[in-house]
Design a protein around this motif. Structure first.
Motif, PDB file in Angstrom:
ATOM      1  N   ALA A  58       0.904  -1.142  -0.009  1.00  0.00           N
ATOM      2  CA  ALA A  58      -0.039  -0.022   0.099  1.00  0.00           C
ATOM      3  C   ALA A  58       1.130   1.139   0.027  1.00  0.00           C
ATOM      4  O   ALA A  58       1.979   1.168   0.393  1.00  0.00           O
ATOM      5  N   LYS A  59       0.347   2.488  -0.603  1.00  0.00           N
ATOM      6  CA  LYS A  59       1.084   3.550  -0.558  1.00  0.00           C
ATOM      7  C   LYS A  59       1.110   4.056   0.750  1.00  0.00           C
ATOM      8  O   LYS A  59       2.020   4.691   1.418  1.00  0.00           O
ATOM      9  N   TYR A  60      -0.039   3.959   1.577  1.00  0.00           N
ATOM     10  CA  TYR A  60      -0.266   4.543   3.010  1.00  0.00           C
ATOM     11  C   TYR A  60      -0.421   3.557   3.958  1.00  0.00           C
ATOM     12  O   TYR A  60      -1.143   2.554   3.616  1.00  0.00           O
ATOM     13  N   ALA A  61      -0.057   4.025   5.064  1.00  0.00           N
ATOM     14  CA  ALA A  61      -0.471   2.997   6.301  1.00  0.00           C
ATOM     15  C   ALA A  61      -0.506   3.845   7.558  1.00  0.00           C
ATOM     16  O   ALA A  61       0.213   4.672   7.852  1.00  0.00           O
ATOM     17  N   VAL A  62      -1.541   3.466   8.620  1.00  0.00           N
ATOM     18  CA  VAL A  62      -1.499   4.148   9.918  1.00  0.00           C
ATOM     19  C   VAL A  62      -1.739   3.183  10.659  1.00  0.00           C
ATOM     20  O   VAL A  62      -2.809   2.182  10.491  1.00  0.00           O
ATOM     21  N   ALA A  63      -1.107   3.334  11.922  1.00  0.00           N
ATOM     22  CA  ALA A  63      -1.346   2.186  12.951  1.00  0.00           C
ATOM     23  C   ALA A  63      -2.026   2.863  14.044  1.00  0.00           C
ATOM     24  O   ALA A  63      -2.035   4.032  14.180  1.00  0.00           O
ATOM     25  N   VAL A  64      -2.972   2.271  14.701  1.00  0.00           N
ATOM     26  CA  VAL A  64      -4.162   2.635  15.502  1.00  0.00           C
ATOM     27  C   VAL A  64      -4.247   1.690  16.792  1.00  0.00           C
ATOM     28  O   VAL A  64      -3.565   0.682  16.815  1.00  0.00           O
ATOM     29  N   ALA A  65      -5.127   2.087  17.528  1.00  0.00           N
ATOM     30  CA  ALA A  65      -5.292   1.445  18.813  1.00  0.00           C
ATOM     31  C   ALA A  65      -5.883  -0.036  18.869  1.00  0.00           C
ATOM     32  O   ALA A  65      -5.743  -0.873  19.819  1.00  0.00           O
ATOM     33  N   SER A  66      -6.858  -0.425  17.826  1.00  0.00           N
ATOM     34  CA  SER A  66      -7.654  -1.635  17.566  1.00  0.00           C
ATOM     35  C   SER A  66      -7.911  -1.906  16.272  1.00  0.00           C
ATOM     36  O   SER A  66      -8.031  -0.929  15.473  1.00  0.00           O
ATOM     37  N   GLY A  67      -8.400  -2.978  16.253  1.00  0.00           N
ATOM     38  CA  GLY A  67      -8.899  -3.506  14.779  1.00  0.00           C
ATOM     39  C   GLY A  67     -10.381  -2.753  14.602  1.00  0.00           C
ATOM     40  O   GLY A  67     -10.728  -2.253  13.562  1.00  0.00           O
ATOM     41  N   GLY A  68     -11.081  -2.736  15.717  1.00  0.00           N
ATOM     42  CA  GLY A  68     -12.382  -2.098  15.812  1.00  0.00           C
ATOM     43  C   GLY A  68     -12.167  -0.625  15.437  1.00  0.00           C
ATOM     44  O   GLY A  68     -13.115  -0.191  14.849  1.00  0.00           O
ATOM     45  N   TYR A  69     -11.142  -0.058  16.183  1.00  0.00           N
ATOM     46  CA  TYR A  69     -10.943   1.358  15.806  1.00  0.00           C
ATOM     47  C   TYR A  69     -10.697   1.499  14.571  1.00  0.00           C
ATOM     48  O   TYR A  69     -11.298   2.460  13.952  1.00  0.00           O
ATOM     49  N   ALA A  70      -9.895   0.501  13.703  1.00  0.00           N
ATOM     50  CA  ALA A  70      -9.459   0.841  12.577  1.00  0.00           C
ATOM     51  C   ALA A  70     -10.699   0.790  11.736  1.00  0.00           C
ATOM     52  O   ALA A  70     -10.842   1.681  10.576  1.00  0.00           O
ATOM     53  N   ALA A  82     -24.026   9.240  10.266  1.00  0.00           N
ATOM     54  CA  ALA A  82     -25.056   8.624  11.025  1.00  0.00           C
ATOM     55  C   ALA A  82     -26.672   8.267  10.169  1.00  0.00           C
ATOM     56  O   ALA A  82     -26.652   9.240   9.245  1.00  0.00           O
ATOM     57  N   GLY A  83     -27.086   7.046  10.415  1.00  0.00           N
ATOM     58  CA  GLY A  83     -28.063   6.982   9.501  1.00  0.00           C
ATOM     59  C   GLY A  83     -27.729   6.259   8.283  1.00  0.00           C
ATOM     60  O   GLY A  83     -28.724   5.535   7.362  1.00  0.00           O
ATOM     61  N   ASP A  84     -26.686   6.301   7.842  1.00  0.00           N
ATOM     62  CA  ASP A  84     -26.297   5.502   6.479  1.00  0.00           C
ATOM     63  C   ASP A  84     -26.413   3.922   6.617  1.00  0.00           C
ATOM     64  O   ASP A  84     -25.985   3.537   7.669  1.00  0.00           O
ATOM     65  N   LYS A  85     -26.614   3.277   5.726  1.00  0.00           N
ATOM     66  CA  LYS A  85     -26.625   1.829   5.713  1.00  0.00           C
ATOM     67  C   LYS A  85     -25.469   1.422   5.348  1.00  0.00           C
ATOM     68  O   LYS A  85     -24.722   1.721   4.201  1.00  0.00           O
ATOM     69  N   VAL A  86     -24.947   0.529   6.209  1.00  0.00           N
ATOM     70  CA  VAL A  86     -23.477  -0.168   5.742  1.00  0.00           C
ATOM     71  C   VAL A  86     -23.909  -1.866   5.642  1.00  0.00           C
ATOM     72  O   VAL A  86     -24.121  -2.346   6.773  1.00  0.00           O
ATOM     73  N   LEU A  87     -23.439  -2.365   4.846  1.00  0.00           N
ATOM     74  CA  LEU A  87     -23.650  -3.830   4.476  1.00  0.00           C
ATOM     75  C   LEU A  87     -22.548  -4.422   5.122  1.00  0.00           C
ATOM     76  O   LEU A  87     -21.401  -3.963   5.252  1.00  0.00           O
ATOM     77  N   SER A  88     -22.854  -5.735   5.706  1.00  0.00           N
ATOM     78  CA  SER A  88     -21.448  -6.481   6.116  1.00  0.00           C
ATOM     79  C   SER A  88     -22.231  -8.108   6.148  1.00  0.00           C
ATOM     80  O   SER A  88     -23.321  -8.231   5.982  1.00  0.00           O
ATOM     81  N   ASN A  89     -21.252  -8.890   6.389  1.00  0.00           N
ATOM     82  CA  ASN A  89     -21.595 -10.327   6.498  1.00  0.00           C
ATOM     83  C   ASN A  89     -22.483 -10.706   7.792  1.00  0.00           C
ATOM     84  O   ASN A  89     -22.020 -10.213   8.685  1.00  0.00           O
ATOM     85  N   GLY A  90     -23.512 -11.619   7.357  1.00  0.00           N
ATOM     86  CA  GLY A  90     -24.186 -11.991   8.465  1.00  0.00           C
ATOM     87  C   GLY A  90     -23.506 -12.789   9.452  1.00  0.00           C
ATOM     88  O   GLY A  90     -23.856 -13.097  10.792  1.00  0.00           O
ATOM     89  N   PHE A  91     -22.475 -13.425   8.940  1.00  0.00           N
ATOM     90  CA  PHE A  91     -21.506 -14.259   9.939  1.00  0.00           C
ATOM     91  C   PHE A  91     -20.236 -13.276  10.124  1.00  0.00           C
ATOM     92  O   PHE A  91     -19.337 -13.307   9.155  1.00  0.00           O
ATOM     93  N   THR A  92     -20.107 -13.074  11.270  1.00  0.00           N
ATOM     94  CA  THR A  92     -18.839 -12.046  11.480  1.00  0.00           C
ATOM     95  C   THR A  92     -18.822 -12.049  13.113  1.00  0.00           C
ATOM     96  O   THR A  92     -19.455 -12.807  13.750  1.00  0.00           O
ATOM     97  N   LEU A  93     -17.829 -11.258  13.687  1.00  0.00           N
ATOM     98  CA  LEU A  93     -17.802 -11.036  15.187  1.00  0.00           C
ATOM     99  C   LEU A  93     -18.272  -9.781  15.592  1.00  0.00           C
ATOM    100  O   LEU A  93     -18.415  -8.526  14.525  1.00  0.00           O
ATOM    101  N   ALA A  94     -18.581  -9.540  16.727  1.00  0.00           N
ATOM    102  CA  ALA A  94     -19.321  -8.454  17.233  1.00  0.00           C
ATOM    103  C   ALA A  94     -18.559  -7.070  17.039  1.00  0.00           C
ATOM    104  O   ALA A  94     -19.407  -6.087  16.801  1.00  0.00           O
ATOM    105  N   PRO A  95     -17.156  -7.031  16.806  1.00  0.00           N
ATOM    106  CA  PRO A  95     -16.822  -5.700  16.860  1.00  0.00           C
ATOM    107  C   PRO A  95     -17.013  -5.145  15.402  1.00  0.00           C
ATOM    108  O   PRO A  95     -16.884  -3.666  15.084  1.00  0.00           O
TER     109      PRO A  95
END
Ligand SMILES: *Cc1c(COP(=O)(O)O)cnc(C)c1O
Length: 402
Positions: A58-70, A82-95
């Motif tokens: 990648a051209k750019y990277a930033v390290a942060v406090a956690s994966g959830g934060y990322a 706020a209010g936007d719909k964001v799609l995601s997998n029905g099978f994943t973990l809580a974060p």
């Protein structure tokens, strides 16, 4: 005599000696904050980011406090509101849904297939029906969907893809590192992922404006010039007044621990995959147990293994899991009605709108999950394979007897 396993499913390897020494040096000089550097010094965090950018291409990277934060930071940088719909997998973990909820956005779940990857037909249906413009794609347990097909669908529909690579650091799809198909890739450095600093995460991208916003969001103040895997200062000039500081930085102590681990990631992946294969070979021909094949176009990281026990009742699966646990083999079942420890299902994330995913329900009802820490030997994996096979065989006999 009944065979038992006595290893620990939560014991990771020690931090490499080079990481321990680098961490001691940070403790001795005391400059733990990433922007607390001596004259002319490049801090551990800035160096870590350069190395992670190089690793992923990648051209750019930033390290942060956690994966959830990322993930939250990535969505904010991409302008999810706020209010936007964001799609995601029905099978994943809580974060993952949690990161969506942290923006006040609305998680919209997409079915998964028997390969445990996002269902591309249902993805198209949901894009059309829900008018969503962002997909937070979770490469859950390292199962990679056909990324070429997914990107074609999302590009055609104008849907931006943000990748959750918590389980795919070191993985590839047709030679492209996981996290490099979408606009941003997000990774975790939490103890049970592929590198271990207790907590931590990364974002990578080739998009200069997006990354300048992510860096300011991560809590750079006006010190963004101390980032070396970052866009040029004039890009920050464009975003610095409009981007809030939502503090979530990496620090030099954790970066020091991570750098030697990144350097040996490839070798670690080989070790994981050898263990994965030993275990998979051991359970492959077991009646009633369905192996989840990994896509040949992908390079995966066998840091955990999943298999299906289709057609059994919850009581039968519970007794199988208990039988394995009694012999020292710790399995997680994604079909349980109640969330437990790290394991939960989309229907227990009740802050999201109620949705029904019958295919995902059917798959999760028989889905068993197991960690494969690198402290296990190949012999350990064979032992575990024999115990699982033996218990699965008992299960199939008990059903046949009824
Ligand atoms: C662990 C995990 C995350 C979040 O990582 P943290 O660093 O623990 O916040 C995101 N997605 C998945 C699938 C994970 O397993």
């Amino acid at each position: 005599m009944t065979e038992r396993f006595t290893g620990s499913f939560t014991q990771q390897e020690a931090i490499p000696q080079a990481g321990i020494e680098a961490a001691m040096a940070v403790l001795q000089h005391g400059r733990l904050h990433r922007y607390n550097v001596a004259e002319g010094e490049l801090g551990e965090t800035a160096l870590l980011e350069q190395e992670f950018a190089a690793l992923t291409g990648a051209k750019y990277a930033v390290a942060v406090a956690s994966g959830g934060y990322a993930m939250g930071c990535a969505m904010r940088a991409a302008g999810v509101k706020a209010g936007d719909k964001v799609l995601s997998n029905g099978f994943t973990l809580a974060p993952v849904p949690g990161a969506i909820a942290s923006l006040g956005a609305e998680p919209v779940f997409v079915e998964v297939t028997d390969a445990l990857t996002i269902d591309l037909n249902h993805l198209q249906t949901q894009i059309a029906a829900r008018q969503a413009k962002t997909l937070l794609l979770s490469h859950m347990r390292g199962h990679l969907v056909d990324m070429d097909a997914l990107m074609e669908i999302c590009d055609a529909a104008g849907v931006r893809v943000i990748e959750d690579c918590a389980h795919t650091m070191g993985a590839e799809w047709r030679g492209t590192p996981s996290g490099r198909h979408g606009i941003i890739g997000c990774y975790s450095c939490q103890t049970y992922k592929h590198v271990n600093s207790g907590e931590g995460g990364f974002l990578v991208s080739d998009d200069a404006d997006l990354m300048a916003r992510a860096i300011v969001l991560s809590g750079s103040y006006m010190l963004y010039e101390r980032h070396k895997a970052a866009p040029a200062p004039e890009v920050f000039e464009r975003v610095k007044y409009d981007t809030p500081n939502i503090s979530g930085r990496m620090d030099n102590l954790r970066a020091a621990i991570l750098r030697p681990q990144l350097a040996q990631l490839d070798a670690q992946v080989e070790k994981w995959n050898a263990r994965y294969k030993a275990l998979e070979d051991g359970i492959r021909n077991c009646p009633g147990l369905h192996i989840i094949e990994r896509a040949p176009e992908g390079r995966f990281v066998g840091s955990s293994i999943q298999f299906l026990l289709p057609g059994y009742t919850p009581q039968q699966i519970e007794s199988f899991v208990a039988g394995c646990a009694g012999r020292g083999v710790e399995l997680k079942w994604f079909g349980a009605a109640e969330p437990k420890a790290f394991t939960s299902r989309y229907d227990s994330w009740r802050y999201a709108q109620k949705q029904s995913l019958p295919e995902t329900d059917r798959i999760l009802a028989g889905l068993i999950d197991m960690r494969l820490p690198l402290t296990f030997t190949l012999d350990d994996c064979s032992t575990i394979g024999r115990i699982i096979s033996d218990e699965a065989l008992k299960l199939s006999h008990s059903v046949a007897a009824n």
